[in-house]
Design a protein around this motif. Structure first.
Motif, PDB file in Angstrom:
ATOM      1  N   GLU A 171      -3.508  -2.922   3.850  1.00  0.00           N
ATOM      2  CA  GLU A 171      -3.993  -1.730   4.557  1.00  0.00           C
ATOM      3  C   GLU A 171      -4.928  -0.855   3.729  1.00  0.00           C
ATOM      4  OE1 GLU A 171      -1.064   0.454   6.797  1.00  0.00           O
ATOM      5  OE2 GLU A 171      -2.702   1.532   7.765  1.00  0.00           O
ATOM      6  N   SER A 172      -4.573  -0.621   2.470  1.00  0.00           N
ATOM      7  CA  SER A 172      -5.389   0.286   1.647  1.00  0.00           C
ATOM      8  C   SER A 172      -6.785  -0.285   1.387  1.00  0.00           C
ATOM      9  CB  SER A 172      -4.673   0.582   0.331  1.00  0.00           C
ATOM     10  OG  SER A 172      -4.241  -0.628  -0.262  1.00  0.00           O
ATOM     11  N   LEU A 173      -6.886  -1.588   1.209  1.00  0.00           N
ATOM     12  CA  LEU A 173      -8.195  -2.196   0.961  1.00  0.00           C
ATOM     13  C   LEU A 173      -9.045  -2.167   2.223  1.00  0.00           C
ATOM     14  CD1 LEU A 173      -7.150  -5.437  -0.985  1.00  0.00           C
ATOM     15  CD2 LEU A 173      -7.928  -3.289  -1.975  1.00  0.00           C
ATOM     16  N   LEU A 174      -8.396  -2.392   3.361  1.00  0.00           N
ATOM     17  CA  LEU A 174      -9.143  -2.540   4.608  1.00  0.00           C
ATOM     18  C   LEU A 174      -9.485  -1.219   5.279  1.00  0.00           C
ATOM     19  CD1 LEU A 174      -7.041  -5.516   5.936  1.00  0.00           C
ATOM     20  CD2 LEU A 174      -9.368  -5.634   5.051  1.00  0.00           C
ATOM     21  N   PHE A 175      -8.567  -0.256   5.173  1.00  0.00           N
ATOM     22  CA  PHE A 175      -8.758   0.998   5.902  1.00  0.00           C
ATOM     23  C   PHE A 175      -8.832   2.215   4.979  1.00  0.00           C
ATOM     24  CE2 PHE A 175      -6.359  -2.075   8.397  1.00  0.00           C
ATOM     25  CZ  PHE A 175      -7.284  -2.309   9.410  1.00  0.00           C
ATOM     26  N   GLY A 176      -8.719   1.985   3.681  1.00  0.00           N
ATOM     27  CA  GLY A 176      -8.837   3.080   2.716  1.00  0.00           C
ATOM     28  C   GLY A 176      -7.659   4.028   2.706  1.00  0.00           C
ATOM     29  N   LYS A 177      -6.521   3.570   3.289  1.00  0.00           N
ATOM     30  CA  LYS A 177      -5.361   4.472   3.382  1.00  0.00           C
ATOM     31  C   LYS A 177      -4.200   4.008   2.530  1.00  0.00           C
ATOM     32  CE  LYS A 177      -5.399   5.752   8.188  1.00  0.00           C
ATOM     33  NZ  LYS A 177      -4.623   5.509   9.393  1.00  0.00           N
ATOM     34  N   GLU A 178      -3.559   4.959   1.846  1.00  0.00           N
ATOM     35  CA  GLU A 178      -2.273   4.622   1.249  1.00  0.00           C
ATOM     36  C   GLU A 178      -1.249   4.847   2.355  1.00  0.00           C
ATOM     37  OE1 GLU A 178       0.202   6.999   0.522  1.00  0.00           O
ATOM     38  OE2 GLU A 178      -0.983   8.595   1.430  1.00  0.00           O
ATOM     39  N   ARG A 179      -0.018   4.370   2.168  1.00  0.00           N
ATOM     40  CA  ARG A 179       0.889   4.422   3.304  1.00  0.00           C
ATOM     41  C   ARG A 179       2.095   5.326   3.140  1.00  0.00           C
ATOM     42  NH1 ARG A 179       3.133  -0.757   4.439  1.00  0.00           N
ATOM     43  NH2 ARG A 179       4.327   0.523   5.827  1.00  0.00           N
ATOM     44  N   ALA A 180       2.144   6.120   2.043  1.00  0.00           N
ATOM     45  CA  ALA A 180       3.269   7.039   1.905  1.00  0.00           C
ATOM     46  C   ALA A 180       3.022   8.258   2.790  1.00  0.00           C
ATOM     47  CB  ALA A 180       3.456   7.428   0.458  1.00  0.00           C
ATOM     48  N   SER A 195       0.813  -1.223   0.000  1.00  0.00           N
ATOM     49  CA  SER A 195       0.000   0.000   0.000  1.00  0.00           C
ATOM     50  C   SER A 195       0.846   1.273   0.000  1.00  0.00           C
ATOM     51  CB  SER A 195      -0.937   0.026   1.217  1.00  0.00           C
ATOM     52  OG  SER A 195      -1.811  -1.077   1.195  1.00  0.00           O
ATOM     53  N   ALA A 196       2.127   1.143   0.292  1.00  0.00           N
ATOM     54  CA  ALA A 196       3.009   2.309   0.296  1.00  0.00           C
ATOM     55  C   ALA A 196       3.413   2.735  -1.112  1.00  0.00           C
ATOM     56  CB  ALA A 196       4.251   2.016   1.135  1.00  0.00           C
ATOM     57  N   THR A 197       3.079   1.927  -2.118  1.00  0.00           N
ATOM     58  CA  THR A 197       3.414   2.309  -3.494  1.00  0.00           C
ATOM     59  C   THR A 197       2.225   2.989  -4.189  1.00  0.00           C
ATOM     60  OG1 THR A 197       5.080   0.552  -3.644  1.00  0.00           O
ATOM     61  CG2 THR A 197       4.273   1.367  -5.717  1.00  0.00           C
ATOM     62  N   LEU A 198       1.051   2.972  -3.536  1.00  0.00           N
ATOM     63  CA  LEU A 198      -0.160   3.504  -4.181  1.00  0.00           C
ATOM     64  C   LEU A 198      -0.069   4.988  -4.533  1.00  0.00           C
ATOM     65  CD1 LEU A 198      -3.203   1.916  -2.348  1.00  0.00           C
ATOM     66  CD2 LEU A 198      -2.600   1.686  -4.754  1.00  0.00           C
ATOM     67  N   ASP A 199       0.468   5.766  -3.593  1.00  0.00           N
ATOM     68  CA  ASP A 199       0.554   7.204  -3.819  1.00  0.00           C
ATOM     69  C   ASP A 199       1.398   7.493  -5.060  1.00  0.00           C
ATOM     70  OD1 ASP A 199       0.215  10.014  -2.926  1.00  0.00           O
ATOM     71  OD2 ASP A 199       2.389   9.904  -2.633  1.00  0.00           O
ATOM     72  N   LEU A 200       2.535   6.818  -5.144  1.00  0.00           N
ATOM     73  CA  LEU A 200       3.426   6.955  -6.303  1.00  0.00           C
ATOM     74  C   LEU A 200       2.701   6.517  -7.578  1.00  0.00           C
ATOM     75  CD1 LEU A 200       6.509   7.500  -7.040  1.00  0.00           C
ATOM     76  CD2 LEU A 200       6.758   5.009  -6.977  1.00  0.00           C
TER      77      LEU A 200
END
Ligand SMILES: *Cc1c(COP(=O)(O)O)cnc(C)c1O
Length: 354
Positions: A220-229, A198-203
Motif C-alpha cells: 500500500e505505501s509504495l502504491l498509494f503513498g500511505k502508511e497504514r497506522a 505498511s502499518a509498521t512504517l509510522d512506527l
C-alpha cells in the motif's frame, strides 16, 4: 473501449524512491508486494527499477508472472501443500507457520535440486498467520535448520490485517528478541527479521522499530503513498498512480429517492436515501466486479458516488461544471481494494503511462 485502468509509472517510481529512502535511513530493506496489481510484471518492473531487490506476492500464479524480473521472489502467504512443486519453481522464499508444509517444501525442493528459503511467522496479536507459542516456533526453526532442501532464512510478523492490531515498539522488540533466541539455538544469526507491512512504517519513522528488525513487506505505501497506522500520506509521495476511466451509458434527471416497495440487497441490507429532489444521474458501464466504491474517489470533486451494482455505477453529476454527455468518460482515483479488483477483472483494460 472502457473501463481502462491507467498506471502512472513515473509517479509510482517517485513513491518507491521516497518510501525506500525512508526505510534505508532506518537500515530496513523493502520487499515490494505485488498482489495489489495481480503481479503485473510491467508494474513490478518499476519496483525493480526503483532499487527493490525482493518481490512478494500471496499467489504463486502471480510470482510466475514475475519470472523474468531480477529479484528474489517471496510467497507472502503460507503455501498450500498442493502447490509446493510450483512454489519451489517460482519462489525463492516463503512465509511459513506449519511444520508439515515445510517438510513438503523440503521434499519438493530436494526433488528439483533446489534450496528454498523459509521465513517463520510469529503471531504477535493480529490472530492471522503465525506461531503463538514461541517455543513451538523455536522447535520448528531447529527442525527446519536440519533439512537439506530448505534454508531457515529468518522470522517475520504480520499485523494490522485481520484484527487491526497495530505495530508497537514492544511487539518489534519481542520480534527482535525472538530472532536472537532462534539464532542462539541454531548457532548463527538469521538473515531476515521482517517487521510487518505498511502499518509498521509510522512506527519506523518515529524510531520505534528495534535494531535487528531489518525488513518490511510493503504494498500500500509504495502504491498509494500511505502508511497504514494513521492513513497519512508519506512525504514526497503521489496518490494518483492508478486511475480508472469509465464510460457514461445513461444520463438522466431522476428523483433522489426510489419509489415502490423497498426490499433488501443480497447482503440483507435495506438501502437508505436522502431526498435532494431531482438530480442529474449518470450510469457508467462498470460495477463491483471491476472496482470498489469505498476505495474510489471521483477525480471531478463535484461528482457524488451513489453506489454500484455488480455491473452499473450510479453517479450524481448535478453539481459538476463539466456538462457530461452520454459516451463521455469519468475518472476515478483508485485506492487499495479498488485497484485489486480492477486488476482482477478481465473486463478492465490496463494501460501504462511512462
Ligand atoms: C499484503 C501483505 C503485505 C503488504 O501489506 P501492505 O499493507 O499493502 O503494505 C505484507 N505482508 C503480508 C503477509 C501480506 O499479506
Amino acid at each position: 473501449m472502457y473501463p481502462i485502468v491507467r498506471v502512472n509509472k513515473k509517479h509510482l517510481l517517485e513513491n518507491i524512491r521516497a518510501v525506500t529512502a525512508l526505510c534505508v535511513a532506518k537500515k530496513i530493506a523493502v520487499t515490494g508486494v505485488t498482489k495489489v496489481f495481480g503481479g503485473d510484471p510491467e508494474i513490478a518492473a518499476v519496483y525493480v527499477e526503483g532499487g527493490i531487490t525482493r518481490l512478494g506476492d500471496s499467489r504463486v500464479d502471480n510470482l510466475k508472472l514475475l519470472k523474468g524480473l531480477d529479484a528474489e521472489k517471496w510467497l507472502i502467504r503460507p503455501p498450500m501443500m498442493s502447490e509446493v512443486n510450483d512454489l519451489v519453481t517460482y519462489a525463492d522464499a516463503s512465509l511459513n507457520s506449519e511444520l508439515a508444509t515445510i517438510q513438503a517444501i523440503n521434499d519438493a525442493a530436494i526433488a528439483k535440486g533446489k534450496v528454498h528459503k523459509v521465513i517463520l511467522m510469529v503471531d504477535l496479536g493480529d490472530i492471522r498467520e503465525g506461531f503463538i507459542d514461541h517455543e513451538e516456533l523455536i522447535d520448528v526453526a531447529r527442525k527446519t535448520e536440519e533439512m537439506e532442501g530448505v534454508h531457515l532464512y529468518g522470522i517475520g510478523v504480520n499485523l494490522t490485517c485481520f484484527s487491526f492490531i497495530q505495530s508497537d515498539s514492544e511487539k518489534m522488540a519481542a520480534l527482535a528478541e525472538l530472532s536472537k533466541t532462534v539464532g542462539e539455538r541454531i548457532g548463527r544469526e538469521l538473515e531476515v527479521v521482517s517487521g510487518g507491512n505498511s502499518a509498521t512504517l509510522d512506527l519506523m519513522m518515529k524510531g520505534g522499530v528495534s535494531e535487528g528488525v531489518n525488513n518490511l513487506r510493503l504494498g500500500e505505501s509504495l502504491l498509494f503513498g500511505k502508511e497504514r497506522a494513521n492513513y497519512t500520506f508519506l512525504p514526497g509521495t503521489r496518490k494518483d498512480v492508478f486511475t480508472l476511466e469509465c464510460e457514461i451509458v445513461e444520463l438522466k434527471e431522476k428523483p433522489s429517492v426510489p419509489w415502490g416497495t423497498v426490499g433488501v440487497d443480497s447482503y440483507g441490507n435495506s438501502p437508505t436515501f436522502t431526498d435532494r429532489g431531482m438530480r442529474l444521474k449518470a450510469i457508467c458501464a462498470l460495477g463491483k466486479q471491476d472496482f470498489d466504491v469505498e476505495t474510489s474517489v471521483p477525480v471531478d470533486e463535484n461528482i457524488i458516488i451513489l453506489g454500484a451494482s455488480s455491473d452499473h455505477l450510479m453517479l450524481d453529476v448535478t453539481d459538476s461544471k463539466r456538462g457530461y454527455k452520454v459516451g463521455e468518460t469519468i475518472q476515478l482515483q483508485l485506492g487499495y481494494f479498488s485497484t485489486m479488483r480492477a486488476f482482477t477483472s478481465r473486463y478492465v483494460r490496463k494501460v501504462y503511462m511512462d
